[in-house]
Structure formats: C-alpha cells, structure tokens
Design a protein around this motif. Structure first.
Motif, PDB file in Angstrom:
ATOM      1  N   ASN A 418       0.981  -1.269   0.094  1.00 16.77           N
ATOM      2  CA  ASN A 418       0.067   0.038  -0.071  1.00 16.77           C
ATOM      3  C   ASN A 418       0.701   1.240  -0.002  1.00 16.77           C
ATOM      4  OD1 ASN A 418      -1.403  -2.202   2.349  1.00 16.77           O
ATOM      5  ND2 ASN A 418      -2.607  -1.762   0.314  1.00 16.77           N
ATOM      6  N   ILE A 419       1.213   1.692  -1.309  1.00 16.39           N
ATOM      7  CA  ILE A 419       2.353   2.692  -1.295  1.00 16.39           C
ATOM      8  C   ILE A 419       1.911   4.031  -0.765  1.00 16.39           C
ATOM      9  CG2 ILE A 419       1.532   3.351  -3.651  1.00 16.39           C
ATOM     10  CD1 ILE A 419       5.047   2.872  -2.575  1.00 16.39           C
ATOM     11  N   GLY A 420       0.666   4.290  -0.626  1.00 18.31           N
ATOM     12  CA  GLY A 420       0.171   5.737   0.021  1.00 18.31           C
ATOM     13  C   GLY A 420       0.551   5.560   1.618  1.00 18.31           C
ATOM     14  N   PHE A 421       0.621   4.442   2.110  1.00 20.69           N
ATOM     15  CA  PHE A 421       1.103   4.409   3.517  1.00 20.69           C
ATOM     16  C   PHE A 421       2.659   5.240   3.703  1.00 20.69           C
ATOM     17  CE2 PHE A 421      -1.650   0.959   5.137  1.00 20.69           C
ATOM     18  CZ  PHE A 421      -3.049   1.659   4.673  1.00 20.69           C
ATOM     19  N   LEU A 422       3.592   4.984   2.509  1.00 20.45           N
ATOM     20  CA  LEU A 422       4.834   5.224   2.789  1.00 20.45           C
ATOM     21  C   LEU A 422       4.901   6.664   3.036  1.00 20.45           C
ATOM     22  CD1 LEU A 422       7.701   4.696   0.293  1.00 20.45           C
ATOM     23  CD2 LEU A 422       7.297   6.872   0.939  1.00 20.45           C
ATOM     24  N   HIS A 423       3.975   7.668   2.300  1.00 19.55           N
ATOM     25  CA  HIS A 423       3.977   8.870   2.649  1.00 19.55           C
ATOM     26  C   HIS A 423       2.967   9.195   3.946  1.00 19.55           C
ATOM     27  CE1 HIS A 423       2.060  12.832   2.185  1.00 19.55           C
ATOM     28  NE2 HIS A 423       2.918  13.456   1.916  1.00 19.55           N
ATOM     29  N   GLY A 424       1.897   8.313   4.058  1.00 17.49           N
ATOM     30  CA  GLY A 424       1.191   8.702   5.299  1.00 17.49           C
ATOM     31  C   GLY A 424       1.542   8.248   6.656  1.00 17.49           C
ATOM     32  N   ILE A 425       2.071   7.119   6.930  1.00 13.17           N
ATOM     33  CA  ILE A 425       2.725   6.780   8.031  1.00 13.17           C
ATOM     34  C   ILE A 425       4.309   6.287   7.939  1.00 13.17           C
ATOM     35  CG2 ILE A 425       0.355   6.323   8.900  1.00 13.17           C
ATOM     36  CD1 ILE A 425       1.297   3.129   8.242  1.00 13.17           C
ATOM     37  N   GLY A 426       4.919   6.605   6.874  1.00 13.35           N
ATOM     38  CA  GLY A 426       6.219   6.219   6.958  1.00 13.35           C
ATOM     39  C   GLY A 426       7.010   6.590   7.815  1.00 13.35           C
ATOM     40  N   ASP A 427       6.797   7.938   8.415  1.00 10.60           N
ATOM     41  CA  ASP A 427       7.634   8.406   9.230  1.00 10.60           C
ATOM     42  C   ASP A 427       7.491   7.703  10.636  1.00 10.60           C
ATOM     43  OD1 ASP A 427       8.746  10.848   8.224  1.00 10.60           O
ATOM     44  OD2 ASP A 427       6.650  11.374   8.177  1.00 10.60           O
ATOM     45  N   SER A 428       6.509   7.053  10.690  1.00 11.74           N
ATOM     46  CA  SER A 428       6.228   6.199  12.382  1.00 11.74           C
ATOM     47  C   SER A 428       6.916   4.964  12.386  1.00 11.74           C
ATOM     48  CB  SER A 428       4.716   6.100  12.541  1.00 11.74           C
ATOM     49  OG  SER A 428       4.123   5.056  11.481  1.00 11.74           O
ATOM     50  N   MET A 429       7.432   4.524  10.947  1.00  6.74           N
ATOM     51  CA  MET A 429       8.041   3.064  10.806  1.00  6.74           C
ATOM     52  C   MET A 429       9.428   2.922  11.680  1.00  6.74           C
ATOM     53  SD  MET A 429       6.072   1.212   9.211  1.00  6.74           S
ATOM     54  CE  MET A 429       4.608   2.120  10.107  1.00  6.74           C
ATOM     55  N   ARG A 430       9.986   4.089  11.874  1.00 11.70           N
ATOM     56  CA  ARG A 430      11.030   4.019  12.832  1.00 11.70           C
ATOM     57  C   ARG A 430      10.769   3.380  14.138  1.00 11.70           C
ATOM     58  NH1 ARG A 430      15.360   7.617  12.813  1.00 11.70           N
ATOM     59  NH2 ARG A 430      13.849   9.094  11.577  1.00 11.70           N
ATOM     60  N   GLY A 431       9.615   3.637  14.534  1.00 10.96           N
ATOM     61  CA  GLY A 431       9.002   2.730  15.771  1.00 10.96           C
ATOM     62  C   GLY A 431       8.853   1.281  15.507  1.00 10.96           C
ATOM     63  N   VAL A 432       8.759   0.846  14.439  1.00  7.08           N
ATOM     64  CA  VAL A 432       8.762  -0.418  14.067  1.00  7.08           C
ATOM     65  C   VAL A 432      10.159  -1.440  13.742  1.00  7.08           C
ATOM     66  CG1 VAL A 432       7.389  -2.203  12.103  1.00  7.08           C
ATOM     67  CG2 VAL A 432       6.438   0.051  13.314  1.00  7.08           C
ATOM     68  N   VAL A 433      10.708  -0.718  12.876  1.00  7.78           N
ATOM     69  CA  VAL A 433      12.071  -1.358  12.568  1.00  7.78           C
ATOM     70  C   VAL A 433      13.126  -0.682  13.008  1.00  7.78           C
ATOM     71  CG1 VAL A 433      11.126  -2.078  10.547  1.00  7.78           C
ATOM     72  CG2 VAL A 433      12.286   0.131  10.457  1.00  7.78           C
ATOM     73  N   GLY A 434      13.078   0.231  13.936  1.00  8.93           N
ATOM     74  CA  GLY A 434      14.091   1.006  14.628  1.00  8.93           C
ATOM     75  C   GLY A 434      15.014   1.827  13.936  1.00  8.93           C
ATOM     76  N   GLU A 435      16.236   2.311  14.445  1.00  5.34           N
ATOM     77  CA  GLU A 435      17.027   3.396  13.617  1.00  5.34           C
ATOM     78  C   GLU A 435      17.361   2.408  12.236  1.00  5.34           C
ATOM     79  OE1 GLU A 435      17.732   6.408  14.316  1.00  5.34           O
ATOM     80  OE2 GLU A 435      16.274   5.978  16.069  1.00  5.34           O
ATOM     81  N   GLY A 436      17.817   3.633  11.432  1.00  2.00           N
ATOM     82  CA  GLY A 436      18.158   2.968   9.847  1.00  2.00           C
ATOM     83  C   GLY A 436      16.783   2.673   9.174  1.00  2.00           C
ATOM     84  N   PHE A 437      15.736   3.123   9.614  1.00  9.38           N
ATOM     85  CA  PHE A 437      14.578   2.547   8.755  1.00  9.38           C
ATOM     86  C   PHE A 437      14.571   3.097   7.385  1.00  9.38           C
ATOM     87  CE2 PHE A 437      13.349   6.923   9.544  1.00  9.38           C
ATOM     88  CZ  PHE A 437      12.318   7.225   9.022  1.00  9.38           C
ATOM     89  N   GLU A 438      15.208   4.241   7.139  1.00  8.79           N
ATOM     90  CA  GLU A 438      15.069   4.787   5.941  1.00  8.79           C
ATOM     91  C   GLU A 438      15.801   4.094   4.883  1.00  8.79           C
ATOM     92  OE1 GLU A 438      16.583   8.206   8.969  1.00  8.79           O
ATOM     93  OE2 GLU A 438      17.074   5.957   8.587  1.00  8.79           O
ATOM     94  N   ASN A 439      16.552   2.896   5.154  1.00  4.89           N
ATOM     95  CA  ASN A 439      17.147   2.009   4.267  1.00  4.89           C
ATOM     96  C   ASN A 439      16.426   0.446   4.599  1.00  4.89           C
ATOM     97  OD1 ASN A 439      18.825   3.731   2.568  1.00  4.89           O
ATOM     98  ND2 ASN A 439      20.039   3.808   4.775  1.00  4.89           N
TER      99      ASN A 439
END
Length: 567
Positions: A418-439
């Motif tokens: 669901n690519i729209g989530f990248l924009h909508g909640i992508g910032d919160s994925m730091r709390g899911v996968v930790g540091e370095g979530f950008e890659n």
C-alpha cells in the motif's frame, strides 16, 4: 473471482465489432500500460474496446466504420480507468461524510482537535455520539507525539459520548464514550483488540483494533449512521474519492449486509458509476458467501462481482498490534497479536478454492506474514495447484524481505503493498523497525517487480488518509518515495512513470483477477478511461499533485460519467 455473478465478457472479433451500429471512435493520445506503447485511436462498441490504432499507423478504416467520432486530442493523455485493488468505500463514506474532520493538517495539536470538537458540539448539540475522523498514524504529526486520552476529550463534553478515529485501528474515547460502551478497569477484549490502561489501572480512552472485534462484541454498541445519511454519504464518497479521480474499478472490503445492500442498489440505479469486486470481511457477509448464496450479491448490471474472502491474521501496524517476531522498538516487550490460527486460514482457503474464489489475508507483521504463507503452503501441498489468485495484504509494506517475496512467488501468492502508506505513516516506521529505517525493506514495489510479480495498486483507503484513493498521488509516491515528514525512504525502490501507471491499472486488475478486462486497452476489455489534462510520462512527480496533471473526464463502459469544471 467466481463466475457467478460475473461481468458479461463477449470479445467478438474486431471485424464484427466495428460493423455494429452505435460504435464510437475516440481520437487522442492513449497510453497503453500493458505494452508501454502510445495509441492514436480506440474504437468502442457496446461498452467494450473493439480495436485500437497504434501511434503512426493509418486509422482510416476505423474512422470509416465508426458511427461517431469523439476527439480528445485537445486534452492530455488518456489512460485506462484506474483500478484500486483494496478499498473500504463503505467505511470511508461513513467517517469522511458523517464525522467531524480533525486531520493534520490543518490540526496542529491535540488542543486544536479539542477545539474543533467543541465547535461541532456547539453547532449540533445532542445526546448522541459526537464522531470525528483523523489521520492514520496522526500521533506522529502532532507535537505531543501521542493520541488524545479520555482526559483530553472530556474537555469537549463530560456527558456526551465522543469517539475520534485515527484510521481504522486506533480509536479514542472520552469518559462518557467509555461508559456508553461499558468499558472500565475490569474489561478485557478478544485478540487482536487492545485497551490502554494508565498507571492506576484505569482505561486511558485509547483503544486498538476495536474494528476487528465489533461483530464478536455487539454489546460494545459502537455508533452506526442511519440509512438515509449513509446512502447520501456513500454516493458522495464514491464520486468524490474515486470517480472524480479517474478510478473506475475497485476491490471493496464489504463492511456489512446493510452496507452491501445499499451499495448494490446504488450500482443498479447508476448513482455510483464504478465496477466493484466484493470481498467479504464482515462475518454476516462471509456467512452468505460461505453458504453459496450468490443471489444475495447479484445486481441488475454487471458492475458487482464476487471476489472472495478477506481475513485478518493480526491487527494494524499503526496501532502496533500487527504480530511481529521481535518487540516493537517504540513499545518494548510488545509483539502484537495474532487474530487467527494456521488451520483457520487454511480452512477458508480450502473453501474458497472449492468455490473458485480468492482469499485476501491481512498480515501486517512478519509473524502474521509467515503464518499466512505457512497456511497457503499447506493447502497448496494438498491441492497441487490453485484455481484462484490469492493475496497477502500489506506484505509489501514492512518486513518484505527477499526471502518472503521469493516464497510468495514460488507459492503463487500475490504480495500487496500500500504505497500511500509510505507517505502517510512512513515516518512512524522508525518505531517499527528501529534506527536506520530509511534503508529498511519498506514499501517494496520495485522488489516485487524484480521477483516477477505484479506491483498491485491497492490504496487501503478507509478515511484515515483521504488522499490515497487518488492514483495520481499514489504514482507520485511510487516515483518520489518521500514521507509526510520529508524523509526519503529506499530511493532504489522507485518506479518509472510507465511502471507506476501499470501498478494502478494493469497490475491492480491482476490482483482482482480481471486481467485484460479492466485497466487496459486490450480489445474485449471494458471501455473505461481517465482523460488527463497533460502528459503523464513527461510530468515530474510534483506535477501529479500540484494541479498541473489532473483528471478532466472519467468514462465507464464507453460513456463519460464525470467531467471536471474545465473539461
């Protein structure tokens, strides 16, 4: 997708088609995403595409045999009608059409939300529920970095029940709302739902995944709109969030028997100009489908098809209830919750295969993804091959490792991002996968293509992110890959303009098992188009959402069903 009921699909030969009366020749710049080619003309008769002319070829014979000619050359590109393989139109209609909007922007704080609700209460007072809708993952857009508690919402009203939905998975209540539901310090709920409690053992008013258990716990008495209000909201939402955005076919996760009945009626009377492939998620709708009562899904037109079943193997990742192997970095010790067992998933897959239907498994966490893959593998081993094209929803979003994608490919299962989530909640994925979530392996449409599977366009629109039902917005995110906060996530996963267009047309149609019937200019396909204002291939990602490129007309079955003000 079952053949009962099914769309009428009688692809006659081109010669037979063009000699029929009532055929129309459309001239313009047509983009064929399946073959990545340009077309100059499309001949339409009886609502289907009969013949096409490639750019540079001589269209004379088509023009001679056409009963009428429509010239679209003053517009921009003409593309197949957009296809959205995963939507919640019925839910979106309720929360966007009937609730107080408290999205960010424009809300900049919890105080702003409270003030907006106070204003709505003053404007329309009463004892009934005061309902509001915010963003999926809105806590990451607020300076407080949290959701409002019952104490915050008690400032709106101490007597009137208040509910604020932040997407489908996080709902917040004031004290009166908790009392109305019968929730207190002694309440427990079935998985994957979760109640948040404070240090004193009292509910904070923040709840997760009540939507997953609302049919199991009817005693919760969650608010529902009246029939007349829902009817108007449903029609308005279909036209506002889909038809005006060039979408002509959706995969709808049906929210209930009453909602399904209303949707059928509005498809029949033409008030909703869409093609709908239905997936049963509500237990009552699922029971009808499991019993083979396909007449309950029939319409007078061919606009409603039965796709299959939608299951939830876990909760929502925005609520941190998706079932994961390792605890969430921003919620130590918590690994989410499974909502199904392997055998429960396998049982539905077996039944669906007998009926010729699809199974869509919601699996947002890696533990749930592996469970779903294990269930599909077990049934595939029993049957030897598939009749239907099954899917795992959200597998392409987070935890989409190469190993899991290869396993999907080898099992014949479609991973859906669901690519729209990248924009909508992508910032919160730091709390899911930790540091370095950008890659981290997030929203991996490129990897899905590299594994020789379609990049199925699926918005998961439900009102929490109103913009994601817009295919132009989704194509911008596919190409640009920036979060709401401006973070660039995995630039190597970006798609080309042709690939992005194919995702929201041909590939999305593949996810609905409508190959060569929608999302394409293939002869025999439905004559569904979106007429744009400019060149999609030449536009920058920013121009897809700044108004430079917009939908000017939407056509369904060879007829215009929506025109913009400047069209």
């Amino acid at each position: 997708m079952t053949t009962l009921p099914t769309a009428r699909h009688d692809p006659t030969s081109p010669q037979e088609a063009v000699t029929r009366p009532g055929s129309t020749l459309l001239r313009g710049r047509f983009l064929d995403p399946k073959r990545e080619r340009l077309l100059d003309a499309v001949l339409v008769a009886e609502g289907t595409i009969q013949e096409v002319t490639e750019r540079g070829a001589r269209p004379g014979p088509l023009s001679d045999r056409a009963g009428a000619v429509v010239d679209l050359r003053a517009h921009g590109d003409v593309v197949p009608g957009f296809v959205d393989a995963h939507t919640h139109l019925e839910i979106g209609a309720k929360v966007l059409g009937l609730n107080v909007p408290v999205h960010s922007p424009p809300m900049t704080s919890i105080d702003d939300i409270v003030e907006a609700l106070r204003g709505a209460d003053r404007a329309k007072p009463g004892p009934g529920w005061l309902e509001a809708q915010g963003n999926l993952g809105q806590s990451y857009r607020l300076p407080e970095r949290r959701y409002p508690t019952r104490h915050d919402l008690d400032r709106v009203s101490a007597e009137r029940p208040v509910i604020v939905r932040f997407g489908a998975h996080v709902w917040c209540f004031n004290s009166a709302g908790l009392r109305r539901l019968g929730i207190d310090r002694t309440t427990s709920l079935p998985d994957p739902a979760h109640l948040d409690f404070d240090a004193d053992g009292e509910p904070t008013g923040i709840t997760n995944d009540l939507i997953m258990i609302r049919r199991q716990r009817p005693d919760l008495a969650l608010p529902q709109p009246d029939a007349d209000s829902f009817r108007a909201a449903l029609v308005d939402a279909a036209r506002t969030y889909f038809t005006s955005r060039g979408v002509t076919t959706i995969g709808e996760m049906s929210d209930g028997v009453g909602e399904l009945t209303e949707l059928r009626a509005r498809l029949d009377d033409g008030a909703i100009p869409l093609r709908v492939v239905l997936y049963a998620i509500d237990p009552a709708v699922t029971e009808l489908l499991a019993a083979g009562r396909l007449d309950d899904f029939r319409t007078a037109t061919d606009r409603l098809l039965v796709g299959g079943y939608k299951l939830a193997a876990d909760g929502g990742i925005s609520a941190r209830e998706a079932a994961v192997w390792q605890p969430y970095p921003d919620r130590p010790g918590h690994r989410g919750k499974l909502g199904l067992t392997l055998e429960q998933i396998a049982e539905v897959v077996r039944r669906a295969e007998e009926q010729g239907l699809q199974v869509l498994v919601h699996a947002a966490g890696d533990r749930a993804m592996d469970l779903a893959l294990d269930a599909f593998e077990q049934v595939r081993g029993e049957l030897g091959s598939w009749r239907s094209r099954h899917r795992i929803e959200h597998l392409g979003n987070v935890f989409a490792t190469d190993e899991r994608l290869a396993r999907c490919r080898d099992l014949g299962i479609l991973p859906v991002a669901n690519i729209g989530f990248l924009h909508g909640i992508g910032d919160s994925m730091r709390g899911v996968v930790g540091e370095g979530f950008e890659n981290a392996p997030l929203y991996r449409l490129r990897a899905i293509l590299d594994h020789r599977m379609p990049a199925v366009g699926a918005s998961d629109f439900a009102g929490g992110l109103p913009e994601i039902s817009d295919p132009l917005f989704l194509m911008r995110v596919m190409r640009e890959r920036r979060t709401f906060g401006g973070v660039l996530l995995g630039p190597g996963e970006a798609l080309t303009p042709w690939e992005a267009l194919r995702s929201v047309t041909t590939d999305a149609a593949s996810g609905l098992q409508l190959d060569d019937r929608v999302g394409t200019f293939e002869p025999g396909a439905h004559a569904d188009f979106a007429v744009l204002s400019g060149s999609l291939l030449d536009a920058s990602p920013e121009q897809l959402t700044d108004g430079a490129i917009r939908v000017e007309q939407t056509w369904l079955a060879g007829n215009p069903v929506w025109r913009g003000e400047t069209a």
